[in-house]
Design a protein around this motif. Structure first.
Motif, mmCIF file in Angstrom:
data_model
loop_
_atom_site.group_PDB
_atom_site.id
_atom_site.type_symbol
_atom_site.label_atom_id
_atom_site.label_comp_id
_atom_site.label_asym_id
_atom_site.label_seq_id
_atom_site.Cartn_x
_atom_site.Cartn_y
_atom_site.Cartn_z
ATOM 1 N N GLY A 65 0.827 -1.205 0.000
ATOM 2 C CA GLY A 65 0.000 0.000 0.000
ATOM 3 C C GLY A 65 0.854 1.243 0.000
ATOM 4 N N ASN A 66 0.325 2.300 -0.601
ATOM 5 C CA ASN A 66 1.067 3.539 -0.697
ATOM 6 C C ASN A 66 0.087 4.686 -0.937
ATOM 7 O OD1 ASN A 66 3.789 4.873 -1.008
ATOM 8 N ND2 ASN A 66 2.835 5.454 -2.927
ATOM 9 N N LEU A 67 0.449 5.863 -0.442
ATOM 10 C CA LEU A 67 -0.378 7.058 -0.634
ATOM 11 C C LEU A 67 -1.792 6.833 -0.117
ATOM 12 C CD1 LEU A 67 1.010 8.034 -4.151
ATOM 13 C CD2 LEU A 67 1.745 8.858 -1.927
ATOM 14 N N ALA A 68 -2.808 7.208 -0.886
ATOM 15 C CA ALA A 68 -4.188 7.166 -0.381
ATOM 16 C C ALA A 68 -4.797 5.785 -0.574
ATOM 17 C CB ALA A 68 -5.035 8.225 -1.078
ATOM 18 N N GLU A 69 -4.229 4.795 0.093
ATOM 19 C CA GLU A 69 -4.714 3.428 -0.010
ATOM 20 C C GLU A 69 -4.903 2.837 1.378
ATOM 21 O OE1 GLU A 69 -2.923 1.623 -4.139
ATOM 22 O OE2 GLU A 69 -1.674 1.509 -2.354
ATOM 23 N N THR A 70 -5.613 1.725 1.414
ATOM 24 C CA THR A 70 -5.725 0.931 2.629
ATOM 25 C C THR A 70 -4.566 -0.059 2.659
ATOM 26 O OG1 THR A 70 -8.131 1.090 2.480
ATOM 27 C CG2 THR A 70 -7.242 -0.592 3.947
ATOM 28 N N GLU A 71 -4.026 -0.310 3.830
ATOM 29 C CA GLU A 71 -2.958 -1.296 3.965
ATOM 30 C C GLU A 71 -3.463 -2.666 3.510
ATOM 31 O OE1 GLU A 71 0.074 -1.380 7.443
ATOM 32 O OE2 GLU A 71 -1.500 -2.789 7.979
ATOM 33 N N TYR A 72 -2.732 -3.333 2.637
ATOM 34 C CA TYR A 72 -3.138 -4.651 2.155
ATOM 35 C C TYR A 72 -1.919 -5.566 2.071
ATOM 36 C CZ TYR A 72 -1.466 -3.176 -2.477
ATOM 37 O OH TYR A 72 -0.697 -2.732 -3.514
ATOM 38 N N PHE A 73 -2.081 -6.739 1.509
ATOM 39 C CA PHE A 73 -1.035 -7.764 1.547
ATOM 40 C C PHE A 73 -0.949 -8.476 0.197
ATOM 41 C CE2 PHE A 73 -3.623 -7.453 5.301
ATOM 42 C CZ PHE A 73 -2.713 -7.123 6.305
ATOM 43 N N SER A 74 0.192 -9.083 -0.076
ATOM 44 C CA SER A 74 0.308 -9.946 -1.250
ATOM 45 C C SER A 74 1.442 -10.937 -1.042
ATOM 46 C CB SER A 74 0.551 -9.130 -2.523
ATOM 47 O OG SER A 74 1.843 -8.560 -2.521
ATOM 48 N N SER A 109 2.400 6.360 4.100
ATOM 49 C CA SER A 109 2.713 7.236 2.981
ATOM 50 C C SER A 109 4.120 7.801 3.130
ATOM 51 C CB SER A 109 1.710 8.392 2.903
ATOM 52 O OG SER A 109 0.408 7.898 2.688
ATOM 53 N N PRO A 110 4.886 7.853 2.030
ATOM 54 C CA PRO A 110 6.238 8.425 2.111
ATOM 55 C C PRO A 110 6.190 9.944 2.193
ATOM 56 C CG PRO A 110 5.736 7.821 -0.147
ATOM 57 C CD PRO A 110 4.567 7.356 0.690
#
Length: 303
Positions: A65-74, A109-110
């Motif tokens: 995840g990055n910026l305006a996203e929800t934390e997710y996984f892969s 977010s960076p």
């Protein structure tokens, strides 16, 4: 003539090895079950005074995840397929849990700090621009060594509008429209980390990829920034972010996903086809991107 490899610095999400249960392989495909139904837990996390739910998985599941996203996984696996065949994917989501995505922890977010140092932190966002993807995806990534490799990606957390679904158990079936010619007589042991990730390694070993002359060229967009790396012989090469930045390319805003590697396949890439906006004659080859600190940015120590 020395071979030339092209690397484009745009996005590939770093993933780690995951748990597979009930894996079975045969000459015409493979099947497996991803099952994290007993491996995750939900905890509370406070961000700027507000409470969010955080999904926690074991370390082998990469946090994305990055910026305006929800934390997710892969997580990624690889499999080999016979040459000149079509690959069909079928899967069924066997167990899911539903959430309102605004209740879940946003991605980190960076941000640019002093002296150009990039840091990451959780930031609340009013609108989350989550990618709506399926829980299972396959893509062809090219030939490496003697293998014709595809990548299988499992996303446990998926999104649809304002809803998030944790797909904790999924049944996957992959079928080839023609079969491997040679049947392995015994189980084959992986010789390195790459081979450990190939699901049907035994079939891969006894059915090596046979080079054939390409019937059409791959065209590479000259408007994208490419870096040429000359090598003297075939093999596996490690290229770090520091090596690239030392050549004068700015990698300060580069993310790890979509980094691709192409071989010139012996073609003179200075000779352009009719459309001069493209290179030609390149063949995409397999790569693995390692995000050392897991922040999705392609930093100096990443490779």
């Amino acid at each position: 003539m020395k071979k030339i490899i092209f690397v484009t610095l745009i996005l590939t999400i770093f993933s780690v090895y995951s748990k597979v249960v009930n894996l079975s392989t045969n000459p015409s495909g493979l099947s497996l079950i991803f099952d994290i139904s007993k491996e995750y837990q939900i905890t509370d996390q406070s961000i700027e005074g507000d409470k969010f739910k955080r999904i926690e998985l074991p370390d082998e599941y990469g946090v994305e995840g990055n910026l305006a996203e929800t934390e997710y996984f892969s997580t990624n696996y690889y499999f080999s397929a016979p040459q000149n065949c079509k690959v069909r994917l079928n899967y069924s989501e066997m167990q899911t849990s539903k959430f309102i995505k605004s209740e879940l922890v946003p991605a980190k977010s960076p941000s640019n700090g002093l002296n150009g140092i990039v840091t990451t932190k959780y930031q609340k966002v009013e609108y989350r621009n989550d990618v709506e993807r399926s829980s299972i995806k396959i893509e062809y990534i090219g030939k490496i060594r003697n293998y014709n490799l595809y990548k299988l990606t499992y996303y446990p957390l998926i999104f649809s509008k304002n809803e998030a679904s944790l797909v904790s158990k999924v049944n996957v079936s992959i079928k080839f429209d023609n079969t491997f010619s040679n049947i392995p007589s015994k189980e084959i042991t992986a010789s390195d980390k790459l081979e450990e990730k190939i699901l049907n390694l035994s079939y891969s070993k006894v059915n090596p990829f046979i080079e054939t002359k390409a019937t059409s060229s791959v065209f590479l967009d000259k408007q994208t920034k490419w870096m040429k790396l000359k090598i003297s012989e075939e093999g596996i090469y490690k290229v770090t972010g520091r090596m690239i930045s030392d050549k004068g390319l700015d990698i300060g805003s580069v993310l790890t996903s979509n980094i691709k590697v192409f071989s010139s396949a012996g073609e003179d890439l200075n000779i352009s086809p009719v459309d001069s906006n493209y290179y030609h004659g390149a063949t995409e080859i397999a790569r693995e991107i390692v995000d050392v600190n897991g922040n999705t940015m392609f930093d100096s120590d990443d490779y």
